[in-house]
Design an enzyme around this catalytic site. Structure first.
Site, PDB file in Angstrom:
ATOM      1  CE  LYS A 127     -44.148  26.222 -25.101  1.00 14.62           C
ATOM      2  NZ  LYS A 127     -45.587  25.914 -24.897  1.00 14.62           N
ATOM      3  CB  SER A 137     -45.904  22.968 -27.085  1.00 18.81           C
ATOM      4  OG  SER A 137     -46.474  24.054 -26.368  1.00 18.81           O
ATOM      5  CB  SER A 147     -48.598  23.342 -23.911  1.00 18.60           C
ATOM      6  OG  SER A 147     -49.011  22.934 -25.193  1.00 18.60           O
TER       7      SER A 147
END
Length: 576
Positions: A60, A134, A158
């Site tokens: 990420k 996210s 997330s």
């Protein structure tokens, strides 16, 4: 034997084939990654033990990867990390190769995957729907078979919401089990680094490599009493509003657990859902301002270029929350946590839907705050209550993935994973070519535990082409008008087997939804249109087998005497 080099080349080919640029923020140069792969293959050949050799992963965009900027989804925030984050370093030391950094809701603020200047990340299975945030890019990269696993983070859900939306596994470990150094914080006291994978064993292996001795004293967890799994569930009337079909899907999972021998009892979810609302509506959101608020204020003063307006609004509003409100919320949270743990009692886990629904891009655009808030109903409280969680696929509703979570006390991660294995569902797969019974690639299905369900045809919407591949295989393409019904086998296999099959799928083959004669739509093998340029149209045969036998009859005097052989009864690829 699959080498690391071949796996890397397959990953880059898959990136090109899927054509989803919004997944990535930065990709490492292919030449650089292949050179690293060759070095790893040499080390393995020399006898070095590298448990993750041959695996590729993504991180990420708020996790430091040496050689790539860390952006946290905001271009002007970018910095060049001096070293990998510890989680990345440990994975690389075990032989895994990182391909790049993935898109996210800016500053890890959101559950939708649309709050990014790098583009909205769409669902792997339905591009009209959000990919979930996210950690959106990481989850979709896994679901599309580009990487074997990926790193996300989880503050409000997330590491679990995107898993549910894309039909994959998301492990959210106990806070402190995996180091969060080298990660741009969202709420530093709550953040966890998480793992996405297509199968639970793959996720567990990566998590084991990343995990370190707990940074705090282990709680005195009593040994588990003998007997069946004890699972807390929520009655339909207390789940709140869910999308159509989701309550029934949840109840089907509950029934499956009970049928497998689990002891199931209902609880009141109120302390969990009340705490969930506090994460953004209460004072805890102020910690997001602590993390990046000064930068956001400065950027707004300079014009706000590259700032997502929804994210900026959430962070700047947190600036003015008074300190006394935080202390009041901490006291209320302690009360809710005590009630929640009392509700759980001696249960090994609480089973919940991961989300209440799966919104479209249009729905999120129309109500960005409301849509996001609804998605956190079941996930927001987990880190506030210091719990562990695992999100797993649990079937489908109207052709889209449905996922559930198992939530349990801190440091019961292994127990939750063991319980999650009992939830693994089966999926159906439409096969029209080289994976048919008796065809060269059928052993791949058998080795994954697949079994033949039935033989049917597609809806009359497809054309079939003979591709120039080795071994020979057809390409099925949806054309609508002018199509024909094509012979199809429907196979049932474990959901994790479908993930492994997708990872092995070479170009020009792709996985998509195939409409059958009865109107149902299930995953099946299709092909890229570019592969048809020099491929013979064999639709007139209505079947790959009929074409193969016709071709055999041309070259041999005695075609196959049994046009529809029975599938083997002993499902072992060595028997083929």
């Amino acid at each position: 034997m699959t080498t690391t080099v071949s796996r890397v080349r397959a990953a880059y080919a898959r990136i090109e084939a899927t054509d989803r640029p919004e997944i990535w923020i930065d990709l490492r140069p292919r030449e650089e990654v292949e050179a690293e792969a060759r070095e790893l293959d040499a080390r393995v050949a020399a006898g070095e033990r590298l448990p993750l050799a041959g695996r590729v992963f993504a991180a990420k965009g708020n996790i430091d990867v040496r050689g790539l900027p860390t952006t946290a989804g905001c271009p002007s925030y970018a910095y060049e990390p001096a070293a990998d984050a510890p989680v990345v370093a440990r994975l690389r030391a075990a032989g895994a190769i990182v391909l790049g950094t993935t898109n996210l809701d800016q500053f890890a603020t959101g559950l939708v995957g649309t709050r990014s200047p790098y583009g909205a990340v769409r669902s792997a299975l339905d591009p009209t729907r959000v990919g979930g945030g996210s950690s959106s890019g990481s989850a979709v990269a896994v679901a599309l078979g580009i990487v074997d696993f990926a790193l996300g983070t989880d503050t409000a859900g997330s590491g679990r919401v995107p898993a549910a939306f894309n039909g994959i596994v998301g492990l959210k470990p106990t806070r402190g089990l995996v180091p969060a150094a080298g990660v741009v914080p969202a709420c530093a006291s709550l953040d966890c680094v998480t793992v996405f994978a297509r199968t639970l064993p793959e996720a567990e292996q990566a998590l084991a490599v990343m995990a370190s001795p707990p940074g705090r004293e282990l709680p005195a967890l009593p040994p588990r009493a003998p007997g069946p799994w004890r699972v807390a569930v929520v009655p339909r009337g207390r789940l709140g509003e869910l999308e159509e079909g989701w309550a029934e899907a949840y109840e089907a999972v509950v029934a499956r657990l009970a049928d497998a021998g689990a002891s199931v009892r209902e609880i009141d979810p109120a302390p969990f859902t009340e705490a969930a609302a506090m994460l953004y509506e209460g004072a805890f959101v102020a910690e997001r301002y602590t993390a990046v608020g000064g930068f956001v204020d400065k950027l707004i003063a300079e014009g706000g270029e590259g700032l997502d307006p929804t994210v900026a609004g959430i962070i700047t509003r947190a600036r003015d929350i008074p300190a006394h409100r935080l202390f009041a919320d901490q006291a209320r949270l302690a009360t809710l946590r005590a009630r929640a743990l009392a509700e759980l009692g001696d249960a090994d886990a609480l089973l919940l839907p991961t989300t209440p629904g799966h919104p479209t891009l249009a729905e999120v655009a129309a109500d960005p705050l409301g849509a996001n808030a609804r998605l956190g109903r079941f996930t927001n409280s987990t880190n506030l209550f210091d719990l562990a969680a695992v999100a797993v696929p649990a079937g489908e509703v109207d052709g889209l993935p449905f996922g559930v979570m198992l939530i349990g006390p801190a440091f019961t991660d292994e127990r939750l994973a063991a319980l999650a294995r009992s939830l693994e569902p089966e999926v159906r797969l439409a096969v029209v070519g080289a994976h048919l019974t008796g065809q060269p690639l059928n052993p791949q299905l058998l080795s994954l535990g697949a079994r033949l369900d039935r033989t049917t045809t597609t809806a009359p919407l497809y054309r079939l082409h003979a591709l120039r591949t080795d071994p020979p295989k057809p390409g099925l393409v949806h054309v609508g008008e002018g199509g024909a019904a094509i012979e199809t086998e429907v196979w049932r296999l474990p959901a994790q087997g479908l993930g492994r099959l997708l990872a092995m799928l070479p170009r020009p083959m792709t996985l998509g939804r195939v409409e059958l004669a009865d109107g149902s739509r299930i995953p099946g093998f299709l092909c890229e249109p570019s592969a048809l340029e020099d491929a013979e149209d064999i639709t007139r045969y209505g079947s790959w087998r009929e074409f193969a036998w016709a071709r055999q009859a041309t070259t041999h005097p005695h075609p196959h005497p049994h046009p529809h052989p029975h599938p083997p009864t002993n499902h072992h690829p060595t028997d083929e």
